[in-house]
Write a protein that holds these residues in place. Structure first.
Motif, PDB file in Angstrom:
ATOM      1  N   UNK A 170       0.814  -1.216   0.000  1.00 61.05           N
ATOM      2  CA  UNK A 170       0.000   0.000   0.000  1.00 61.05           C
ATOM      3  C   UNK A 170       0.851   1.270   0.000  1.00 61.05           C
ATOM      4  N   UNK A 171       1.946   1.254  -0.734  1.00 58.31           N
ATOM      5  CA  UNK A 171       2.868   2.387  -0.695  1.00 58.31           C
ATOM      6  C   UNK A 171       2.267   3.649  -1.291  1.00 58.31           C
ATOM      7  N   UNK A 172       1.446   3.495  -2.311  1.00 56.75           N
ATOM      8  CA  UNK A 172       0.882   4.689  -2.935  1.00 56.75           C
ATOM      9  C   UNK A 172       0.011   5.469  -1.945  1.00 56.75           C
ATOM     10  N   UNK A 173      -0.855   4.781  -1.218  1.00 57.57           N
ATOM     11  CA  UNK A 173      -1.663   5.456  -0.207  1.00 57.57           C
ATOM     12  C   UNK A 173      -0.788   6.021   0.910  1.00 57.57           C
ATOM     13  N   UNK A 174       0.282   5.305   1.258  1.00 52.69           N
ATOM     14  CA  UNK A 174       1.191   5.790   2.295  1.00 52.69           C
ATOM     15  C   UNK A 174       1.812   7.114   1.889  1.00 52.69           C
ATOM     16  N   UNK A 175       2.321   7.185   0.650  1.00 55.30           N
ATOM     17  CA  UNK A 175       2.958   8.413   0.172  1.00 55.30           C
ATOM     18  C   UNK A 175       1.938   9.541   0.039  1.00 55.30           C
ATOM     19  N   UNK A 176       0.794   9.256  -0.564  1.00 58.19           N
ATOM     20  CA  UNK A 176      -0.217  10.299  -0.750  1.00 58.19           C
ATOM     21  C   UNK A 176      -0.716  10.840   0.589  1.00 58.19           C
ATOM     22  N   UNK A 177      -0.899   9.962   1.561  1.00 62.78           N
ATOM     23  CA  UNK A 177      -1.348  10.408   2.878  1.00 62.78           C
ATOM     24  C   UNK A 177      -0.284  11.254   3.567  1.00 62.78           C
ATOM     25  N   UNK A 178       0.974  10.838   3.441  1.00 63.65           N
ATOM     26  CA  UNK A 178       2.052  11.623   4.046  1.00 63.65           C
ATOM     27  C   UNK A 178       2.138  13.012   3.410  1.00 63.65           C
ATOM     28  N   UNK A 179       1.950  13.082   2.109  1.00 60.94           N
ATOM     29  CA  UNK A 179       1.932  14.378   1.429  1.00 60.94           C
ATOM     30  C   UNK A 179       0.753  15.222   1.914  1.00 60.94           C
ATOM     31  N   UNK A 180      -0.420  14.615   2.001  1.00 61.42           N
ATOM     32  CA  UNK A 180      -1.616  15.346   2.418  1.00 61.42           C
ATOM     33  C   UNK A 180      -1.512  15.828   3.863  1.00 61.42           C
ATOM     34  N   UNK A 181      -0.742  15.127   4.681  1.00 58.33           N
ATOM     35  CA  UNK A 181      -0.596  15.519   6.089  1.00 58.33           C
ATOM     36  C   UNK A 181       0.116  16.848   6.251  1.00 58.33           C
ATOM     37  N   UNK A 182       0.863  17.278   5.216  1.00 56.49           N
ATOM     38  CA  UNK A 182       1.643  18.495   5.304  1.00 56.49           C
ATOM     39  C   UNK A 182       2.962  18.316   6.030  1.00 56.49           C
ATOM     40  N   UNK A 183       3.259  17.085   6.440  1.00 56.45           N
ATOM     41  CA  UNK A 183       4.479  16.820   7.208  1.00 56.45           C
ATOM     42  C   UNK A 183       5.649  16.364   6.335  1.00 56.45           C
ATOM     43  N   UNK A 184       5.349  15.961   5.104  1.00 59.11           N
ATOM     44  CA  UNK A 184       6.378  15.372   4.248  1.00 59.11           C
ATOM     45  C   UNK A 184       7.044  16.449   3.401  1.00 59.11           C
ATOM     46  N   UNK A 185       8.379  16.373   3.317  1.00 59.49           N
ATOM     47  CA  UNK A 185       9.154  17.316   2.507  1.00 59.49           C
ATOM     48  C   UNK A 185      10.552  16.725   2.315  1.00 59.49           C
ATOM     49  N   UNK A 186      11.364  17.332   1.444  1.00 56.35           N
ATOM     50  CA  UNK A 186      12.756  16.855   1.323  1.00 56.35           C
ATOM     51  C   UNK A 186      13.521  16.965   2.642  1.00 56.35           C
ATOM     52  N   UNK A 187      13.081  17.868   3.522  1.00 52.56           N
ATOM     53  CA  UNK A 187      13.744  18.016   4.824  1.00 52.56           C
ATOM     54  C   UNK A 187      13.218  16.994   5.839  1.00 52.56           C
TER      55      UNK A 187
END
Length: 368
Positions: free
Chosen positions: A197-214
């Motif tokens: 379920x990596x696609x949902x994992x990545x999309x959810x992390x992006x939507x959380x506002x917490x994910x970034x290159x940092x």
């Protein structure tokens, strides 16, 4: 005792890990048992200091593992006059001996869409041949129930899985990832396929506002079967460095990644057991996992649970889980290691196998 050791020195990491841990713990617990390992022709012989005592090696050129585990093991057991044979996933007929098989899961029966046509055809031999075994060992009560429902197994016994002996060994070195030192990051670990379920994992992390290159999501593991990471946002996140694929990493690197992760995510759609969350818990990482019966069984109150199919719910849970806390304050890792101990597991397996030898087996519901 004749053991299927087809994956002793190479092959799928999880299968190789379980196979080796069972054999090594068996030798430690029962040093007087006469062990014969059925290995591939080109496999390296086990090191004497790693596996001391009377150990014989029988070679087979049969391929794939299904045929080596059934035909070659049976032939060796007959010649050796074995009391017990233990194979992995594919059961062997063993006249005169107790036939045991460690069956990891039969998820291909409940969710065929997660597997390729070739995988489904091959895996179908697991349930077709399982009635050959006097006893079927598996990792969890949840999986034991599934095996019982979708096969003609005579007896199914959940004995658990142990933590990796090498991973949790005391005084082992850690190998820091220079890209992540001093940074916050999210972590997920496992074979990379559509079930994870990596696609949902990545999309959810992006939507959380917490994910970034940092603050990236670090994905550890190698591709295995269908992957399913096709969304453009996911691909862009990889390009930007917000998502990092490491491929295979050493135990020393994995130990460091677990210990320093801000949050461990494991949003699999289905598992027979699911070892990575337990490993992460051992090293004190906060856990956010799928709300699956098997995780309720193995993790209890050590994790936060979420519907793995609902991206917005996952995103909110990720955001809520990033509140700083003191790592490792939820429980004692020694307690976890005691619960998931290979020596305890092989003692249970040997006891159950002995019972199977002295009493006829009947098809019945899974036992605890």
């Amino acid at each position: 005792m004749v053991f299927d050791a087809y994956w002793w020195d190479s092959g799928p990491p999880s299968l190789r890990h379980v196979l080796r841990e069972i054999i090594l713990a068996w030798r430690e617990e029962f040093p007087h048992d006469d062990l014969t390992l059925v290995m591939r022709t080109k496999a390296a012989r086990p090191e004497r200091d790693l596996l001391p005592g009377p150990v014989r090696v029988a070679r087979t050129a049969l391929w794939p593992q299904a045929f080596a585990a059934t035909w070659a093991v049976r032939r060796v057991a007959r010649r050796a006059g074995a009391d017990l044979v233990l194979t992995h996933n594919f059961a062997a007929r063993a006249p005169g001996a107790v036939s045991a098989v460690y069956l990891h899961d039969v998820l291909f029966r409940t969710n065929p869409e997660w597997f390729t046509l070739t995988e489904r055809a091959y895996f179908s031999l697991m349930t077709r041949w399982v009635s050959r075994a006097d006893v079927v060992f598996t990792s969890s009560r949840s999986e034991a129930a599934r095996i019982t429902k979708f096969s003609r197994a005579r007896r199914v016994c959940p004995v658990g899985l142990g933590l990796s002996t090498e991973l949790v060994a005391r005084n082992m070195l850690e190998d820091a990832d220079p890209r992540l030192q001093g940074s916050r990051y999210f972590l997920t670990v496992g074979r990379l396929n559509v079930r994870k379920n990596l696609q949902h994992t990545v999309l959810a992390a992006l939507q959380s506002g917490e994910l970034s290159p940092q603050t990236p999501l670090v994905i550890v593991g190698e591709a295995d079967g269908k992957l399913g990471l096709v969304d453009r946002q996911c691909r862009d996140a990889v390009t930007s460095g917000a998502v990092i694929f490491t491929g295979f990493v050493s135990e020393a690197r994995l130990r460091w990644l677990y210990r320093n992760a801000s949050l461990f995510l494991f949003l699999s759609l289905g598992e027979g057991f699911g070892m990575p969350p337990l490993e992460a818990a051992y090293f004190g990482a906060p856990l956010l996992v799928s709300d699956l019966p098997v995780f309720r069984e193995t993790l209890g109150t050590r994790a936060r649970y979420v519907d793995p199919t609902h991206i917005t719910t996952i995103a909110r849970a990720i955001a809520a889980s990033t509140v700083p806390r003191q790592r490792g304050d939820a429980f004692d890792p020694g307690e976890l290691a005691q619960e998931h101990n290979w020596q305890t597991i092989v003692r249970a397996m040997r006891t159950i196998a002995s019972e199977s030898r002295t009493s006829p087996t009947k098809r019945r519901k899974s036992t605890s």
